[in-house]
Design a protein around this motif. Structure first.
Motif: not given
Length: 327
Positions: A284-301
């Protein structure tokens, strides 16, 4: 929809039968309240024309329109109304408004449930792995709407390329696309002939511009999770308050929905509680929390560089404890 855990351990047959019971009354309450909200927002939008308030009213109207897809989703499962024909009728009406024909959506979505997170067979995962750029385009709605319109026109021309559409389903999908396209052309023709901007003002423009809000829910449900055949690992629920749960037709309880798709939307909270009592917390995640995390991950690779059998987007606080791959 065979998964690597047993659903029989989560609910007894008696519990499942009780939770799967439909209700016309509950369906009309949810459908009616959503449409009343749209009508109210539309009236306010008309009143606000010529003032700065039109930005706010247009935003609210567009968000309400976009989240009608949550209704279409449940109608495809025939879980909104006990009277089955009502599910089809409303599904076709809303599918037309969403530029997302009901039969096509139903075939695609059932493939998604049957083969969740399978790159080749999941109807909602037939895409290239995300890069940061392609993800942001999808999140913005630009590529979402492009796919909706281009796909509709292509199918109306009789060209089917979707691997999840069976040969015996092609005819109805093509006919449906042609009827939708004819309807849109008719509305366009009437608008031009009468000099009316109503269709654009109260439907198309608000819906297109607010798609990113709807994408916050669409993207959170499976992205960054395992591609193994295990619903508890490949599906994510959303941390949400009562208003968002109403707007999403209770789809924030997404793991519960995927576990038992025949359970109506208004019983998903109870179902989720029973699942967590037996199997522990779901992702379970929140909308904004998820977007911050996925963008961080996709910036990495890129997405393709993360292990396909692992959870790689995890909650920063709370939620299910998952296996975390090394970066």
């Amino acid at each position: 929809m065979e998964a690597s855990f047993s659903r029989r351990k989560l609910l007894t047959p008696v519990e499942l039968r009780a939770l799967s019971e439909r209700s016309d009354t509950r369906g009309w309450i949810q459908m009616g309240s959503h449409w009343l909200a749209i009508i109210g927002a539309g009236v306010l939008h008309a009143v606000a024309m010529g003032s700065a308030w039109v930005i706010l009213t247009g935003f609210v109207l567009g968000v309400l329109l976009n989240f009608l897809y949550a209704a279409q989703h449940e109608l495809s499962h025939a879980t909104v109304f006990k009277t089955r024909k009502l599910n089809e009728i409303w599904g076709r009406i809303i599918g037309f408004l969403m530029i997302f024909p009901r039969d096509f959506d139903q075939v695609m979505h059932f493939a998604h449930h049957q083969y969740t997170q399978n790159w080749e067979r999941d109807g909602e995962l037939v895409r290239e792995p995300y890069t940061l750029g392609s993800y942001l385009l999808w999140l913005s709605g630009i590529t979402y709407w492009r796919n909706r319109v281009v796909g509709l026109v292509r199918r109306a021309r009789g060209i089917i390329i979707e691997p999840y559409i069976k040969p015996n389903e092609e005819g109805k999908i093509i006919r449906e696309a042609r009827l939708h396209l004819l309807g849109y052309l008719l509305i366009g023709g009437i608008s031009v002939a009468t000099g009316s901007w109503a269709a654009l003002t109260f439907w198309i423009v608000p819906m297109i511009l607010t798609k990113p809000v709807h994408q916050l829910q669409n993207t959170i449900e499976h992205l960054g999770l395992s591609h193994e055949d295990d619903i508890m690992e490949n599906t994510r629920s959303t941390r949400a308050g009562p208003l968002v749960r109403w707007l999403c037709w209770q789809m924030p309880y997404h793991t519960a929905h995927h576990t038992f798709p025949a359970v109506p939307f208004w019983k998903l909270r109870d179902l989720n509680s029973k699942i967590e009592a037996q199997a522990g917390e779901v992702h379970r995640m929140g909308w904004i929390e998820f977007q911050i995390e996925v963008i961080r991950k996709l910036r990495a690779k890129d997405e393709s560089h993360y292990p396909m059998n692992e959870v790689w987007v995890i909650p920063t606080s709370g939620g299910r404890v998952a296996r975390v791959p090394a970066e």
